[in-house]
Design a protein around this motif. Sequence first.
Motif, PDB file in Angstrom:
ATOM      1  N   SER A 113      42.982  48.912  21.284  1.00  0.00           N
ATOM      2  CA  SER A 113      43.813  48.438  22.643  1.00  0.00           C
ATOM      3  C   SER A 113      42.940  48.734  23.759  1.00  0.00           C
ATOM      4  O   SER A 113      41.718  49.223  23.593  1.00  0.00           O
ATOM      5  N   VAL A 114      43.084  47.911  24.951  1.00  0.00           N
ATOM      6  CA  VAL A 114      42.412  47.902  26.129  1.00  0.00           C
ATOM      7  C   VAL A 114      43.238  47.848  27.198  1.00  0.00           C
ATOM      8  O   VAL A 114      44.589  47.052  27.215  1.00  0.00           O
ATOM      9  N   ASP A 115      43.281  48.622  28.252  1.00  0.00           N
ATOM     10  CA  ASP A 115      44.043  48.557  29.443  1.00  0.00           C
ATOM     11  C   ASP A 115      43.170  47.903  30.632  1.00  0.00           C
ATOM     12  O   ASP A 115      42.052  48.352  31.142  1.00  0.00           O
ATOM     13  N   LEU A 116      43.972  46.788  31.221  1.00  0.00           N
ATOM     14  CA  LEU A 116      43.210  46.355  32.327  1.00  0.00           C
ATOM     15  C   LEU A 116      44.178  46.695  33.453  1.00  0.00           C
ATOM     16  O   LEU A 116      45.356  47.130  33.289  1.00  0.00           O
ATOM     17  N   ARG A 117      43.766  46.059  34.617  1.00  0.00           N
ATOM     18  CA  ARG A 117      44.866  46.274  35.867  1.00  0.00           C
ATOM     19  C   ARG A 117      45.961  45.339  35.586  1.00  0.00           C
ATOM     20  O   ARG A 117      47.284  45.898  35.989  1.00  0.00           O
ATOM     21  N   SER A 118      45.735  44.333  35.062  1.00  0.00           N
ATOM     22  CA  SER A 118      46.781  43.314  34.966  1.00  0.00           C
ATOM     23  C   SER A 118      47.643  43.347  33.545  1.00  0.00           C
ATOM     24  O   SER A 118      48.582  42.896  33.614  1.00  0.00           O
ATOM     25  N   ALA A 119      46.945  43.824  32.483  1.00  0.00           N
ATOM     26  CA  ALA A 119      47.803  43.921  31.101  1.00  0.00           C
ATOM     27  C   ALA A 119      47.223  45.091  30.136  1.00  0.00           C
ATOM     28  O   ALA A 119      46.204  45.584  30.384  1.00  0.00           O
ATOM     29  N   ARG A 120      47.747  45.292  29.229  1.00  0.00           N
ATOM     30  CA  ARG A 120      47.443  46.115  28.186  1.00  0.00           C
ATOM     31  C   ARG A 120      47.438  45.398  26.887  1.00  0.00           C
ATOM     32  O   ARG A 120      48.562  44.495  26.561  1.00  0.00           O
ATOM     33  N   LEU A 168      48.168  40.042  17.855  1.00  0.00           N
ATOM     34  CA  LEU A 168      47.761  40.771  19.442  1.00  0.00           C
ATOM     35  C   LEU A 168      48.959  40.689  20.275  1.00  0.00           C
ATOM     36  O   LEU A 168      49.461  39.645  20.388  1.00  0.00           O
ATOM     37  N   HIS A 169      49.144  41.825  20.983  1.00  0.00           N
ATOM     38  CA  HIS A 169      50.281  42.012  21.621  1.00  0.00           C
ATOM     39  C   HIS A 169      49.662  42.290  23.120  1.00  0.00           C
ATOM     40  O   HIS A 169      48.782  43.095  23.499  1.00  0.00           O
ATOM     41  N   ILE A 170      50.075  41.458  24.360  1.00  0.00           N
ATOM     42  CA  ILE A 170      49.601  41.389  25.609  1.00  0.00           C
ATOM     43  C   ILE A 170      50.715  41.866  26.335  1.00  0.00           C
ATOM     44  O   ILE A 170      51.565  40.888  26.317  1.00  0.00           O
ATOM     45  N   ASP A 171      50.685  42.805  26.879  1.00  0.00           N
ATOM     46  CA  ASP A 171      51.703  43.110  27.820  1.00  0.00           C
ATOM     47  C   ASP A 171      51.354  43.237  29.122  1.00  0.00           C
ATOM     48  O   ASP A 171      50.421  43.892  29.881  1.00  0.00           O
ATOM     49  N   ILE A 172      51.916  42.141  29.800  1.00  0.00           N
ATOM     50  CA  ILE A 172      51.577  41.661  31.438  1.00  0.00           C
ATOM     51  C   ILE A 172      52.202  42.746  32.339  1.00  0.00           C
ATOM     52  O   ILE A 172      53.477  42.952  31.988  1.00  0.00           O
ATOM     53  N   GLU A 181      42.513  34.579  37.559  1.00  0.00           N
ATOM     54  CA  GLU A 181      41.429  35.679  37.613  1.00  0.00           C
ATOM     55  C   GLU A 181      42.066  36.742  36.533  1.00  0.00           C
ATOM     56  O   GLU A 181      41.412  37.250  35.602  1.00  0.00           O
ATOM     57  N   ASP A 182      43.365  36.966  36.448  1.00  0.00           N
ATOM     58  CA  ASP A 182      44.055  37.800  35.690  1.00  0.00           C
ATOM     59  C   ASP A 182      44.025  37.368  34.194  1.00  0.00           C
ATOM     60  O   ASP A 182      43.591  38.053  33.222  1.00  0.00           O
ATOM     61  N   SER A 183      44.205  35.889  33.912  1.00  0.00           N
ATOM     62  CA  SER A 183      44.070  35.388  32.507  1.00  0.00           C
ATOM     63  C   SER A 183      42.755  35.456  32.202  1.00  0.00           C
ATOM     64  O   SER A 183      42.590  35.703  30.895  1.00  0.00           O
ATOM     65  N   ILE A 184      41.639  35.199  33.135  1.00  0.00           N
ATOM     66  CA  ILE A 184      40.283  35.104  32.546  1.00  0.00           C
ATOM     67  C   ILE A 184      39.872  36.587  31.961  1.00  0.00           C
ATOM     68  O   ILE A 184      39.273  36.911  31.218  1.00  0.00           O
ATOM     69  N   ALA A 185      40.422  37.511  32.935  1.00  0.00           N
ATOM     70  CA  ALA A 185      40.127  39.076  32.423  1.00  0.00           C
ATOM     71  C   ALA A 185      40.649  39.245  30.950  1.00  0.00           C
ATOM     72  O   ALA A 185      39.981  40.154  30.300  1.00  0.00           O
ATOM     73  N   ILE A 186      41.802  38.890  31.055  1.00  0.00           N
ATOM     74  CA  ILE A 186      42.562  39.133  29.787  1.00  0.00           C
ATOM     75  C   ILE A 186      41.745  38.613  28.478  1.00  0.00           C
ATOM     76  O   ILE A 186      41.673  39.010  27.505  1.00  0.00           O
ATOM     77  N   ILE A 187      41.334  37.336  28.634  1.00  0.00           N
ATOM     78  CA  ILE A 187      40.593  36.564  27.603  1.00  0.00           C
ATOM     79  C   ILE A 187      39.507  37.268  27.281  1.00  0.00           C
ATOM     80  O   ILE A 187      39.034  37.564  25.925  1.00  0.00           O
ATOM     81  N   GLU A 188      38.635  37.595  28.256  1.00  0.00           N
ATOM     82  CA  GLU A 188      37.377  38.578  28.033  1.00  0.00           C
ATOM     83  C   GLU A 188      37.463  39.823  27.217  1.00  0.00           C
ATOM     84  O   GLU A 188      36.942  40.251  26.506  1.00  0.00           O
ATOM     85  N   ALA A 189      38.622  40.592  27.598  1.00  0.00           N
ATOM     86  CA  ALA A 189      38.817  41.711  27.022  1.00  0.00           C
ATOM     87  C   ALA A 189      39.549  41.584  25.451  1.00  0.00           C
ATOM     88  O   ALA A 189      39.241  42.086  24.511  1.00  0.00           O
ATOM     89  N   ARG A 190      40.143  40.596  25.466  1.00  0.00           N
ATOM     90  CA  ARG A 190      40.732  40.293  23.804  1.00  0.00           C
ATOM     91  C   ARG A 190      40.044  39.710  22.910  1.00  0.00           C
ATOM     92  O   ARG A 190      39.763  39.874  21.860  1.00  0.00           O
ATOM     93  N   THR A 191      38.865  39.045  23.516  1.00  0.00           N
ATOM     94  CA  THR A 191      37.910  38.409  22.659  1.00  0.00           C
ATOM     95  C   THR A 191      36.869  39.544  22.146  1.00  0.00           C
ATOM     96  O   THR A 191      36.720  39.713  21.010  1.00  0.00           O
TER      97      THR A 191
END
Length: 132
Positions: A7-14, A23-27, A36-46
């Motif tokens: 798992s990864v925790d971002l400002r916008s999502a877990r 893959l579960h993405i909780d916004i 910008e939030d979507s791009i950060a999530i894509i980088e982290a999930r990749t």
Amino acid sequence: MNEELSSVDLRSARIELRPDGVLHIDIKLDQVFEIEDSIAIIEARTKLVNGKRTPIVYTCTEFVIPSKEVREFVASEKRSELVIADAFVVNSLPQKLVANLFIKINKPVRPTKVFSNFDEACEWAKTFIPML
């Protein structure tokens, strides 16, 4: 799968890679979801899945709505390189309306479905995991 990270925790999502391969993405936002939030999530999930294609189940607060730019990007071929299918779990009528319009207007390039139940969304998403 990245053995060190599930798992990864971002400002916008877990973002969590479940044991079943979904893959579960909780916004976590409670407002408009921007590109910008979507791009950060894509980088982290990749990084989390080491470039492996996975189905994704999205959950969010009942007040978050994706911007027009995010909806267009999420439907695109470029964003879909590592996505097998998208399941969106909605919590409110406005979210359901936006999600259904997204499917009809943006016409995502991969299987996409809207759910009101997380477990049903996960079961549907699992049907897209390739058998090994």
